[in-house]
Design an enzyme around this catalytic site. Structure first.
Site, PDB file in Angstrom:
ATOM      1  N   GLY A 117      32.465 -15.366  11.151  1.00 32.89           N
ATOM      2  CA  GLY A 117      32.500 -15.618  12.592  1.00 32.89           C
ATOM      3  C   GLY A 117      33.030 -17.010  12.870  1.00 32.89           C
ATOM      4  N   ASN A 118      32.641 -17.539  14.018  1.00 32.25           N
ATOM      5  CA  ASN A 118      33.199 -18.849  14.414  1.00 32.25           C
ATOM      6  C   ASN A 118      32.437 -20.006  13.771  1.00 32.25           C
ATOM      7  OD1 ASN A 118      31.101 -20.004  16.407  1.00 32.25           O
ATOM      8  ND2 ASN A 118      31.359 -17.891  17.098  1.00 32.25           N
ATOM      9  N   VAL A 135      28.757 -21.235  15.119  1.00 33.64           N
ATOM     10  CA  VAL A 135      27.606 -20.519  14.551  1.00 33.64           C
ATOM     11  C   VAL A 135      27.554 -20.745  13.032  1.00 33.64           C
ATOM     12  CG1 VAL A 135      26.542 -18.249  14.226  1.00 33.64           C
ATOM     13  CG2 VAL A 135      27.561 -18.849  16.432  1.00 33.64           C
ATOM     14  N   GLY A 136      28.707 -20.925  12.417  1.00 33.60           N
ATOM     15  CA  GLY A 136      28.727 -21.235  10.977  1.00 33.60           C
ATOM     16  C   GLY A 136      27.867 -22.452  10.661  1.00 33.60           C
ATOM     17  N   GLU A 152      32.826 -17.398   6.257  1.00 31.71           N
ATOM     18  CA  GLU A 152      34.169 -16.871   6.510  1.00 31.71           C
ATOM     19  C   GLU A 152      34.482 -17.174   7.964  1.00 31.71           C
ATOM     20  OE1 GLU A 152      36.176 -15.300   4.315  1.00 31.71           O
ATOM     21  OE2 GLU A 152      34.785 -15.342   2.634  1.00 31.71           O
ATOM     22  N   CYS A 199      41.282 -12.496  12.288  1.00 31.37           N
ATOM     23  CA  CYS A 199      41.041 -13.889  11.883  1.00 31.37           C
ATOM     24  C   CYS A 199      42.240 -14.512  11.179  1.00 31.37           C
ATOM     25  CB  CYS A 199      39.812 -13.966  10.990  1.00 31.37           C
ATOM     26  SG  CYS A 199      39.921 -12.868   9.573  1.00 31.37           S
TER      27      CYS A 199
HETATM   28  P1  NAD Z   1      30.463 -12.898  16.963  1.00 28.29           P
HETATM   29  O1  NAD Z   1      30.292 -13.439  18.358  1.00 28.29           O
HETATM   30  O2  NAD Z   1      30.287 -11.444  16.720  1.00 28.29           O
HETATM   31  O3  NAD Z   1      29.480 -13.754  16.048  1.00 28.29           O
HETATM   32  C1  NAD Z   1      29.374 -13.513  14.674  1.00 28.29           C
HETATM   33  C2  NAD Z   1      27.926 -13.246  14.328  1.00 28.29           C
HETATM   34  O4  NAD Z   1      27.135 -14.388  14.602  1.00 28.29           O
HETATM   35  C3  NAD Z   1      27.318 -12.086  15.109  1.00 28.29           C
HETATM   36  O5  NAD Z   1      26.641 -11.219  14.216  1.00 28.29           O
HETATM   37  C4  NAD Z   1      26.393 -12.775  16.079  1.00 28.29           C
HETATM   38  O6  NAD Z   1      25.281 -11.999  16.424  1.00 28.29           O
HETATM   39  C5  NAD Z   1      25.973 -14.015  15.325  1.00 28.29           C
HETATM   40  N1  NAD Z   1      25.587 -15.099  16.233  1.00 28.29           N
HETATM   41  C6  NAD Z   1      26.145 -15.408  17.414  1.00 28.29           C
HETATM   42  N2  NAD Z   1      25.528 -16.489  17.950  1.00 28.29           N
HETATM   43  C7  NAD Z   1      24.560 -16.862  17.101  1.00 28.29           C
HETATM   44  C8  NAD Z   1      23.590 -17.913  17.075  1.00 28.29           C
HETATM   45  N3  NAD Z   1      23.489 -18.780  18.080  1.00 28.29           N
HETATM   46  N4  NAD Z   1      22.780 -17.985  16.015  1.00 28.29           N
HETATM   47  C9  NAD Z   1      22.868 -17.130  14.990  1.00 28.29           C
HETATM   48  N5  NAD Z   1      23.767 -16.114  14.972  1.00 28.29           N
HETATM   49  C10 NAD Z   1      24.607 -15.980  15.988  1.00 28.29           C
HETATM   50  O7  NAD Z   1      31.901 -13.211  16.404  1.00 28.29           O
HETATM   51  P2  NAD Z   1      32.840 -14.463  16.685  1.00 28.29           P
HETATM   52  O8  NAD Z   1      32.248 -15.700  16.153  1.00 28.29           O
HETATM   53  O9  NAD Z   1      33.346 -14.433  18.096  1.00 28.29           O
HETATM   54  O10 NAD Z   1      34.054 -14.014  15.738  1.00 28.29           O
HETATM   55  C11 NAD Z   1      35.310 -14.527  15.917  1.00 28.29           C
HETATM   56  C12 NAD Z   1      35.539 -15.687  14.978  1.00 28.29           C
HETATM   57  O11 NAD Z   1      35.323 -15.248  13.653  1.00 28.29           O
HETATM   58  C13 NAD Z   1      36.944 -16.210  15.018  1.00 28.29           C
HETATM   59  O12 NAD Z   1      36.914 -17.587  14.861  1.00 28.29           O
HETATM   60  C14 NAD Z   1      37.572 -15.557  13.803  1.00 28.29           C
HETATM   61  O13 NAD Z   1      38.675 -16.240  13.285  1.00 28.29           O
HETATM   62  C15 NAD Z   1      36.428 -15.552  12.849  1.00 28.29           C
HETATM   63  N6  NAD Z   1      36.584 -14.494  11.861  1.00 28.29           N
HETATM   64  C16 NAD Z   1      36.721 -14.852  10.566  1.00 28.29           C
HETATM   65  C17 NAD Z   1      36.908 -13.885   9.616  1.00 28.29           C
HETATM   66  C18 NAD Z   1      37.065 -14.235   8.173  1.00 28.29           C
HETATM   67  O14 NAD Z   1      36.997 -13.308   7.370  1.00 28.29           O
HETATM   68  N7  NAD Z   1      37.239 -15.477   7.808  1.00 28.29           N
HETATM   69  C19 NAD Z   1      36.947 -12.547   9.994  1.00 28.29           C
HETATM   70  C20 NAD Z   1      36.775 -12.230  11.320  1.00 28.29           C
HETATM   71  C21 NAD Z   1      36.582 -13.208  12.260  1.00 28.29           C
END
Ligand code: NAD
Length: 466
Positions: free
Chosen positions: A198-199, A202-203, A220, A254
């Site tokens: 994800g982003n 949150v990472g 990731e 991504c």
């Molecule tokens: P998302 O909003 O679905 O969040 C990802 C996860 O984090 C979800 O399961 C969500 O419930 C959890 N989450 C959200 N807020 C949280 C918090 N405050 N505390 C704990 N957990 C929380 O997805 P996103 O972040 O919008 O995804 C898009 C991003 O992910 C982009 O930056 C994209 O480039 C990246 N991405 C990376 C890969 C990769 O393989 N490297 C793949 C897909 C997406």
């Protein structure tokens, strides 16, 4: 979805759930290869038996065309399963390493052991692949696991929650649906590994929570992946492949090419070829194309439409919030500090930034955060290799976009701001295993060379070997 959720915001009994999974793990039932292969076959059967259900969910969540959904989500997850099934026997074998004289007579090897209970947190854009891909690695390595699909792809999340327990050992795998509150509750527990996709915001939350338990993480993440178009490139092929990578899943990929650094001499010709490629893919009105997806929600639709003001729309630009449609779009004349050149776009918009030569492109990339992927199109291998060698990115592809992730032998992951750690294929197995170092010594002979009392002779001998 806030960063300030607490575990008390949910009815989820995360502690009880993790304790039950840990008990399963401690029982040893997840360790035999037969158990692991049964789980992997279960995942495969689920995807086959309920393909229609998954495709309908992906259409509901993201307007994914069935062919695209199969290729990039279901088929991709199945390929991960097949690869693991084909290679698991070899992966689990201990690897012998040479033993130095000081440890002779003896044998040394690395043996892979499961970590325990792992957590997989997935995003919404490829909600099947990015949930099941890591799970395949976790199960192949013999772990119990919690998977937390994204609440932003609710239909797919519901299918996973309904079907997975029917096909894999429910005492070892749990699906937790929910958003920040549920994830926060899970993160308060101790896991043995966390793989988060994800982003980066949150990472950071995930890594901070993991630190409290010294839990290792694979992150990731995303970022702005550039594509460099050299003057020597075959522009028709480059534009076709860039358009495919950018507009697949309506740009919500991504590793999609986020912006193009194009040799100034070929900007117009490349733009014409992009326009042609988009028309070939999606026809004169992409909105009516069954092969073009939609933006995940209104918030992201609004954000993306905002980027259209950053420059001159030379292709596309049409949008309609009522069905979250945004046409495949190309922008010219975008300033380097405009939002679409500083934020990850994550949608079907490609700004074209002219460069005088590839060295300017390299300098542009190196002045920014390390991207998840980098693409270069050139008909000159020296130029292409130079761009790859002179920059740092999670992955790179020459004269291709996205396809590097289809190679199971290649690790998939970022570097720096785009992530840490990697998975796919054997790399998933290794990520979810502990590589235990083992030495077995023979009992005899047992020379006293290394033992006290130390003497001048012993020291002389030791210095010869160390
Ligand atoms: P998302 O909003 O679905 O969040 C990802 C996860 O984090 C979800 O399961 C969500 O419930 C959890 N989450 C959200 N807020 C949280 C918090 N405050 N505390 C704990 N957990 C929380 O997805 P996103 O972040 O919008 O995804 C898009 C991003 O992910 C982009 O930056 C994209 O480039 C990246 N991405 C990376 C890969 C990769 O393989 N490297 C793949 C897909 C997406």
């Amino acid at each position: 979805m806030t960063a300030t959720s607490t575990p008390d915001d949910t009815a989820l009994d995360a502690a009880g759930l993790v304790a039950a999974l840990r008990e399963t793990f401690r029982s040893g039932r997840t360790v035999p290869v037969a158990w692991r292969t049964a789980q992997l076959r279960g995942v495969r059967s689920m995807l086959t038996d309920h393909e229609g259900e998954f495709l309908a969910a992906l259409a509901a969540d993201l307007g994914k065309p069935a062919t695209e959904a199969y290729a990039t989500d279901l088929g991709f997850a199945k390929a991960e399963v097949e690869h693991a099934l084909a290679h698991l026997d070899r992966w689990v074998k201990p690897t012998r390493v040479s033993t130095p004289l000081i440890a002779q007579p003896g044998r040394a090897w690395i043996q892979y052991e499961p970590l325990g209970v792992v957590l997989v947190i997935a995003p919404w854009n490829y909600p099947v692949q990015l949930t099941l891909g890591p799970l395949v690695g976790a199960l192949a390595a013999g772990n119990a696991a919690v998977v937390k699909p994204s609440e932003l792809a609710p239909a797919t999340s519901a299918v996973l929650a309904r079907r997975l327990p029917e096909y894999v050992d429910p005492t070892a795998v749990a699906v937790v649906e929910g958003a920040a509150a549920e994830t926060t509750a899970l993160l308060a527990e101790r896991f043995d590994h966390i793989l988060y996709t994800g982003n980066g915001r949150v990472g950071r939350i995930v890594m901070t929570a993991a630190a409290a338990h010294l839990t290792p993480v694979t992150l990731e993440l995303g970022g702005k992946s550039p594509v460099v178009i050299d003057r020597s490139a075959d522009l028709k092929v480059a534009a076709t492949r860039v358009a495919w990578g950018r507009y697949l899943n309506a740009g919500q990929t991504c590793i999609a090419p986020d912006h193009a650094l194009v040799h100034a001499d070929v900007v117009d010709a490349f733009t014409d070829e992009l326009r042609r490629a988009i028309r070939t893919f999606y026809g004169p009105d992409p909105r009516t194309s069954p092969d073009y997806g939609r933006i995940v929600n209104e918030h992201h639709h609004r954000r993306l439409v905002g980027y259209l003001a950053d420059g001159e729309v030379v292709v596309g630009g049409e949008h309609d919030a009522s069905d979250r449609y945004l046409a495949p779009t190309v922008l010219h004349g975008v300033a380097d500090d405009a939002p679409s050149m500083t934020d990850e776009i994550f949608g079907p918009i490609l700004p074209i930034r002219p460069v005088a030569d590839v060295d300017e492109a390299v300098a542009f990339v190196n002045a920014r955060e390390k991207p998840l992927a980098l693409y270069v199109f050139a008909d000159n291998d020296v130029v292409a290799r130079h761009v790859v060698d002179a920059t740092s990115s999670g992955s790179a592809a020459i004269n291709a976009t996205l396809l590097q992730m289809s190679v199971p032998g290649l690790p998939f992951g970022g570097v720096g701001e785009s992530g840490t750690g990697a998975y796919h294929g054997r790399h998933s197995f290794v990520t979810f295993s502990h590589a235990k170092a083992v030495l077995r010594k023979g009992v005899r002979p047992d020379p006293a060379l290394a033992y006290p009392p130390y003497t001048a002779f012993k020291e002389r001998m030791l210095r010869r070997f160390l």
